[in-house]
Design an enzyme around this catalytic site. Sequence first.
Site, PDB file in Angstrom:
ATOM      1  N   ALA A 273       1.006  -9.193  -8.180  1.00 45.80           N
ATOM      2  CA  ALA A 273       2.111  -9.236  -9.128  1.00 45.80           C
ATOM      3  C   ALA A 273       3.337  -8.665  -8.440  1.00 45.80           C
ATOM      4  O   ALA A 273       3.223  -8.012  -7.409  1.00 45.80           O
ATOM      5  CB  ALA A 273       1.792  -8.414 -10.375  1.00 45.80           C
ATOM      6  N   GLU A 309       3.320  -2.366 -11.944  1.00 45.98           N
ATOM      7  CA  GLU A 309       4.604  -3.064 -11.801  1.00 45.98           C
ATOM      8  C   GLU A 309       5.650  -2.427 -12.706  1.00 45.98           C
ATOM      9  O   GLU A 309       6.811  -2.318 -12.336  1.00 45.98           O
ATOM     10  CB  GLU A 309       4.452  -4.557 -12.109  1.00 45.98           C
ATOM     11  CG  GLU A 309       3.364  -5.275 -11.298  1.00 45.98           C
ATOM     12  CD  GLU A 309       3.444  -5.077  -9.788  1.00 45.98           C
ATOM     13  OE1 GLU A 309       4.536  -4.790  -9.275  1.00 45.98           O
ATOM     14  OE2 GLU A 309       2.384  -5.205  -9.121  1.00 45.98           O
ATOM     15  N   GLU A 331       5.052   2.014  -2.627  1.00 43.47           N
ATOM     16  CA  GLU A 331       3.703   1.558  -2.977  1.00 43.47           C
ATOM     17  C   GLU A 331       2.699   2.695  -3.089  1.00 43.47           C
ATOM     18  O   GLU A 331       1.928   2.765  -4.040  1.00 43.47           O
ATOM     19  CB  GLU A 331       3.231   0.493  -1.993  1.00 43.47           C
ATOM     20  CG  GLU A 331       4.037  -0.804  -2.069  1.00 43.47           C
ATOM     21  CD  GLU A 331       4.099  -1.420  -3.462  1.00 43.47           C
ATOM     22  OE1 GLU A 331       3.268  -1.057  -4.319  1.00 43.47           O
ATOM     23  OE2 GLU A 331       4.997  -2.247  -3.703  1.00 43.47           O
TER      24      GLU A 331
END
Length: 888
Positions: A273, A309, A331
């Site tokens: 995603a 996300e 991340e």
Amino acid sequence: MIEATVSAAPQPILRADYRGPSFFIDRVDLRFELGEDLSRVHATLSLRRADGVPDDAPLVLDGEALKLLHLALDGRTLGADDYALTATTLTIPGRGLAAAFELRSVVEIRPQDNTELSGLYRSSGNFCTQCEAEGFRRITYFLDRPDVMARYSVTLEAERARYPVLLANGNRVAAGELADGRHFARWDDPFPKPSYLFALVAGDLRCLPGEFTTRSGRAVRLEIWVEPENIDRCEHALRSLIKSMRWDEQAFGREYDLDIYMIVAVNDFNMGAMENKGLNIFNAKYVLARPDTATDDDYQAIEQVIAHEYFHNWSGNRVTCRDWFQLTLKEGLTVLRDRLFSRDMRSAAVARISEVLGLRTAQFAEDRGPMAHPIRPESYIEMNNFYTTTVYEKGAEVIGMLRLLLGPDGFRRGMDLYFDRHDGQAVTCDDFLAAMADASGRDLAQFSRWYSQVGTPIVRARGEHDPDARTFTLTLEQAPPHGRHDAALLHIPIAVGLLAPAADGARALPLQLADEPAPGATTRVLELRAANQRFTFVGVDAPPAASLLRGFSAPVELEVPRSDDELALLMASDPDPFSRWDAGQELGRRALLRLADDAAAGRPLALDPRFVAACARVLADPHLDGSLKALALTLPGERILGQHQEVVAVDELHTARQFAVRALAEALREPLQALYAATAPGPYSIEPAEVDRRRLRNLALGYLVALGEPQTVALAQAQFAAADNMSDAQEALACLIDHGGPARDAALAAFHGRWCGDPLVLDKWFALQAMSSHADTLARVLELATHPDFNLGNPNRARALLGTFGARNQFHFHSRCGRGYALLADKVIELDPHNASMAARLVAAFNPWRRFDAARQQAMRAQLERIAGQPGLSRAVHEIVARALAPV
Ligand SMILES: [Zn+2]
């Protein structure tokens, strides 16, 4: 005469070579004319020269696969002599440029031919985008780097009948009709963002709407967009989004900033995603769920990916990365945030164990292979190759250690400072550490070495009890990772506890170090900073069992001389659920490795009765929840076992594990049967207690079917036929596939017949067959690769069959005949010209090739060389293959 040209090997980009941009872009105005054969992109960029950059410095824009139709500087059309074009750049000499200027361009692109799925492309007839890391340059000429942040205004124009829905980042500010059945929508994003966060979607989609009121009272409209037939599979995604938004306010004080938040599900997507500002684009796999189509694991993965996300809106979008070497800045941090969220949403222990299992299986293997790199890589050829388990999962472990060292409150203060200080900026991992250090007053200089460290560090521990002094001295030693000698000393938090054997198992001791006035808690974090450190605990009457690396407090391999009895005690009584599970895994690993040795030597096989007894105790324990029990009773996988051998003994490990499963099933037959009968399913529910019950029941089914007896196989057939949910159906089907024969064929045919029109469920049909332990799996995988439903161009389907086979079926992929290797290499070669980043992901299955025996090494090397010799090989595959073949 023309010399034969050999294309030069692609050159790596180095972190040390970073230079700031020569120009910034403040505003971007884009107009898309979307069409069936070609699309046009009109871009107006407001540029300015960066401070200190000389007047004659040229403007070099990135651009790939673009056809330039028009270029104008401050309203003056430029001729071909005014600029230079290459396959990847557009350069305008510096002399003609003012300090600030406007550049207009019109380019033509062909999204329908874009099989790389990077930039603007078509999926199921709809337009969508993927711009991270470097896809925006495939849309228009631009400074496509994350440290150039601009405000975007975007107008989409398309045929109304085919594309009734037109979405982009930000807030919709205008919409209306155009001539010839076309219409438009205009979107404005008030937040400056790097180009990798740009997104648009145009298509025939349906929306599940929702609403969220932020803690300051602002109403945010939520929209989940899917293809019309999937509108009944979005509720879980919407619920997960609302939970995530609330949690980020509570846990980190982070509030959403736009008036609308959209998620779009697409079928063709290279990644999981993408966190585009206000307009997330998702692989449909992480949005769509209905009880009959999605398993409990799917439900949890959806919740976690939606959260991930969403959390990027702050850790990634508001504060972004200066350059791609800093990827773990967003991340690693966001994976840690989604993990903390998941631990709060369900059993924290189960979540932590699953995280560590994933890390050990994939990241530890990466650390020992040719792609080993620090969480902040020093160089890359193709950035897409560095969206790795090291950058993500180990990156999250590193920030998790920081949280352990600073404590939750200290960590939160550091996060607040980081967001306050850097909101709207593109920054580095060092900036993050500086905020943490400043907020906590801690010196993190030694800790920062984790960002450059390669490989899995080894920590050795030994304990010594002195009965006269009533002390227990724990010596901790850090050693470099396997095969490395250049490792710097790290700052490693080791959480420990001591257990005193007691009549009813064990008792946790309050811990007191020699220089402390009184005993404290039963777990504490020791900070290992030297090569060797001794910690002396006082008031310890009898030799204790040491529970080390509780909660997996650091991403290290722990080596500690412990007897099987000590492990059995920890497995039965350690109050830390991770360490309890881990002790059981180590005990199981020892038993299985002994079996593998016996198999290699041709000795008769017998499973260690102490291990069987320990498993029986776990099964009977009334205090453990079903998910924890299922994890505790799942034997270590063949890939993990192989990591503990000098040369991976593929066949013997398989024999040993298969034998152990049957031996445990025979020994525990009665309790397993009773358990299976007692946990008959009621109406389906996704509540945690029901998930636990299904996990345990399906674990029991797996063992019982492994007995291979008609009455146990019948249990799986009955469950498969009656299941009202995908968890139970899939587990039963997996058992039947492993069992083989007519029962398997009937179940596979029924499953295919029911779900052949449903891509996500059909992916399961491929994946389950690819991971099967049954003897004929390789032949079936070869057949499935030519099945009419197999589609190499669809990333989910390619991953389901080839990704699963190459990465999750050690025994059959590494079959001696080499046909598994040849299949994978064939498909990599076939896919590379169309989707290099997916091809590079698949070819990584060969990365551990040096860990196998000579014959297998030779067979894999031959395939790697065959791939390397392909003309026109992509940079992405070239990088992986070249690293794999490089001499060690
Ligand atoms: Zn992410």
